[in-house]
Design a protein around this motif. Structure first.
Motif, short mmCIF file in Angstrom:
data_model
loop_
_atom_site.label_atom_id
_atom_site.label_comp_id
_atom_site.label_asym_id
_atom_site.label_seq_id
_atom_site.Cartn_x
_atom_site.Cartn_y
_atom_site.Cartn_z
N LYS A 19 0.82 -1.22 0.00
CA LYS A 19 0.00 0.00 0.00
C LYS A 19 0.86 1.27 0.00
N SER A 20 1.88 1.31 0.87
CA SER A 20 2.69 2.54 0.97
C SER A 20 3.39 2.83 -0.34
N THR A 21 4.01 1.79 -0.92
CA THR A 21 4.73 2.00 -2.18
C THR A 21 3.76 2.41 -3.27
N PHE A 22 2.58 1.80 -3.27
CA PHE A 22 1.57 2.18 -4.26
C PHE A 22 1.17 3.64 -4.09
N ILE A 23 0.93 4.03 -2.84
CA ILE A 23 0.47 5.40 -2.59
C ILE A 23 1.57 6.41 -2.96
N GLU A 24 2.82 6.04 -2.73
CA GLU A 24 3.91 6.91 -3.18
C GLU A 24 3.86 7.12 -4.69
N ALA A 25 3.81 6.02 -5.43
CA ALA A 25 3.82 6.11 -6.90
C ALA A 25 2.56 6.80 -7.41
N PHE A 26 1.42 6.38 -6.86
CA PHE A 26 0.13 6.93 -7.28
C PHE A 26 0.04 8.41 -6.91
N GLY A 27 0.51 8.74 -5.72
CA GLY A 27 0.48 10.12 -5.24
C GLY A 27 1.32 11.03 -6.13
N GLU A 28 2.50 10.56 -6.50
CA GLU A 28 3.36 11.40 -7.34
C GLU A 28 2.74 11.59 -8.73
N TYR A 29 2.07 10.53 -9.21
CA TYR A 29 1.39 10.66 -10.51
C TYR A 29 0.27 11.71 -10.41
N ILE A 30 -0.51 11.63 -9.34
CA ILE A 30 -1.62 12.57 -9.16
C ILE A 30 -1.10 14.00 -9.11
N ILE A 31 0.00 14.19 -8.38
CA ILE A 31 0.57 15.53 -8.26
C ILE A 31 1.09 16.03 -9.61
N SER A 32 1.60 15.09 -10.42
CA SER A 32 2.09 15.47 -11.75
C SER A 32 0.94 15.97 -12.64
N LYS A 33 -0.28 15.67 -12.24
CA LYS A 33 -1.47 16.16 -12.96
C LYS A 33 -1.95 17.49 -12.37
N ASN A 34 -1.06 18.16 -11.65
CA ASN A 34 -1.39 19.46 -11.03
C ASN A 34 -2.46 19.38 -9.96
N LYS A 35 -2.51 18.26 -9.28
CA LYS A 35 -3.47 18.12 -8.19
C LYS A 35 -2.76 18.36 -6.87
N LYS A 36 -3.56 18.71 -5.88
CA LYS A 36 -3.03 18.79 -4.51
C LYS A 36 -3.57 17.60 -3.72
N LEU A 37 -2.67 16.85 -3.14
CA LEU A 37 -3.03 15.55 -2.57
C LEU A 37 -2.90 15.50 -1.05
#
Lengths: 353, 353
Positions: free
Chosen positions: B96-114
């Motif tokens: 879960k943590s590794t997924f959230i890291e990767a997923f979170g960085e992808y979301i932020i790359s879409k100009n989102k605030k997470l």
């Protein structure tokens, strides 16, 4: 006690039955004590008329009836628990009544005594509840070893569940060793039934199309067995295919708490095929869970669960018995849903009122 | 208000927060009103320090802190609701943590605030809760567009759920437009998270063996998406096979209330493959449910659900605040479970006491 104090309006049955302000002293009333013993002795003698009268007390919304029912059940408690309780669910059209007829007759052929109950909180007796029409199970209803009781009339799920639990106990005391509890498969009642039975059977039809529309998500994962019904005629091959698909799907589910691996099979209520297998698997399940301790543990957990549910409901009813509280809660809820106030503010306002 | 009245013992946080006997008049206290506005303005200015302080008030077991938090949230309500709320669950070991890291960085790359929150009612902050150790998500925790908040310390599920709901609102007011709520996937908390998010993602591993041991039955049917994680290296083919199996299984489930067809896909957090697909499907889901009205309807139903849950809890806490009630209920429960008395008798005895 005055008659007027006993008149209970519809919709407040829980309040009335558990409200401490409505005290009676039935246990000190000699006439009623005798009456209680009459019920108790009648039910233990497997007198079906007395059983039916006892269930009518359980289902009554009259407070005094409730107190009598409670005393009857208390005296019968040592004679309860000796049945296999089986929940059966499936959407309308899956063929529940026909299945229960065929399955019930098979069970009786095994020298069992069968009671068929139902839970349908949405039903109104006046509009015909599920199982309300005994012609739905014509053969079974004529069988002297079967006892069929329609769903108690509509009310809260908690109220209907309590009545069904207590009816189960009365049936057990009256010597019924196999209890089927039927539910319609489209609402909250499956979870309730799942929490009061030993074994949970889901009836389905072949094909994952429209037949499934009504079933609530989450029910499949509760099932100890899926029986694909109407596996006959043109439908036979489709049903066999569905069996394979569901077996594969269930294999992907996490293990059950009982260590039982849920089974999938096909059956035909009209051709009476597969019915024996359904029963055999249930017997296997009972043996397994009695051996590994789950059977007893689960029953205790269920008793605990329902005690907590009923107690929570009683505390809520007691709270809302004060005038205007219900109305106030409703109007605060509306404001919370509209986003005007927070839950905490609403709750504080209600609690301080 | 005297300091002594504010001291709240552990384990009675709900009682203390909602007990009307503990009245204060914070709103009439000028100093506190200013303080409330400072929080409100700070959070609206997206000041993360003020956000953290606000969340600390939400999580506090101190009654006065609660009242301030409640006022802050009330003032911020008009600025809340503008995020996509995503629940993520999966057993320990699923990554879960590794997924959230990767997923979170992808979301932020879409100009989102997470914002990343967690629910873990079993956690004790002193023993290290999930997400308690920010090194678990080292990169994400350093990213200025991400805000990571560990699970509030242990308590009742209701208490933890309320804190997480309120924290979500504060994060939204602070401009976070994507909220991930993580849960451990082994208890009651998944149902709670499912009832507070727009989209529910289940992380799994290939193979239906030991990896599944911990997952509770019923969770698969709640999922809007199953992502088979660790689909890399030697595991790639196994994961692809699992994807087909789960797709077939999900196809047999009844339709969702949202009309969304739950997706199954594979991803690798370490190789960052499939992560974009996870996000694309979530965007598709949001579009579909906003168009068909489910999105708004579901949010309203969730608000109603939680209001009722919190209110029920408050009424219960109020009832049990009287001396000895809890002990009496426990001992009556034991007698019910032993089959000595009926639920009804036990409840009547408790209500009349």
């Amino acid at each position: 006690m005055k008659e007027s104090a006993l008149k209970i309006s519809k919709g407040v049955e829980q309040v009335s039955s558990l409200n401490p302000n409505l005290k009676t002293n039935v246990s000190k009333n000699k006439k009623n004590v005798l009456k209680v013993d009459e019920y108790v002795q009648g039910i233990l003698k497997q007198d079906l008329l007395m059983l039916s009268k006892g269930i009518t007390l359980v289902e009554s919304n009259n407070h005094e009836h409730h107190l009598i029912a409670s005393e009857i059940i208390e005296k019968l408690l040592p004679y309860t628990g000796n049945s296999i309780r089986i929940g059966i669910t499936g959407v309308p059209g899956v063929g529940k009544s026909t299945f229960i007829e065929a399955f019930g007759e098979y069970i009786i052929s095994k020298n069992k005594k069968l009671a068929v109950l139902a839970i349908d909180p949405t039903s109104q007796r006046s509009h015909g509840s599920i199982l309300g029409d005994k012609t739905r199970m014509e053969n079974l209803s004529k069988n002297p070893h079967a006892y069929i009781r329609p769903s108690p009339a509509g009310g809260s799920l908690g109220g209907v569940a309590r009545k069904t639990r207590e009816t189960t106990l009365l049936c057990e005391a009256a010597g019924f060793d196999t209890i089927l509890i039927e539910t319609v498969g489209v609402g909250q009642s499956e979870t309730a039934v799942h929490s009061m039975v030993d074994f949970f059977l889901l009836l389905m039809l072949a094909g994952a199309g429209d037949e499934l529309q009504g079933i609530k998500r989450g029910i499949m994962e509760m099932a100890d067995m899926i029986a694909i019904n109407k596996a006959d005629g043109d439908n036979f091959h489709k049903a066999t295919g569905a069996k394979s698909e569901y077996s594969a799907a269930l294999h992907l589910f996490p293990p059950t708490a009982s260590n039982w691996i849920p089974k999938v099979l096909t059956c035909s209520s009209t051709e009476a095929t597969g019915i024996d297998q359904v029963w055999n698997h249930i017997e296997e399940y009972i043996q397994l869970t009695k051996e590994n301790g789950y059977y007893t543990r689960n029953r205790k957990e269920q008793t605990r669960y329902w005690f907590r549910e009923f107690l929570t409901e009683a505390i809520q009813d007691n709270f809302y018995a004060k005038p205007n509280r219900k109305e106030k809660a409703k109007s605060l809820e509306d404001r919370v849903v509209k986003g005007e106030i927070t839950s905490l503010t609403a709750i504080r306002e209600l609690m301080e009122s």
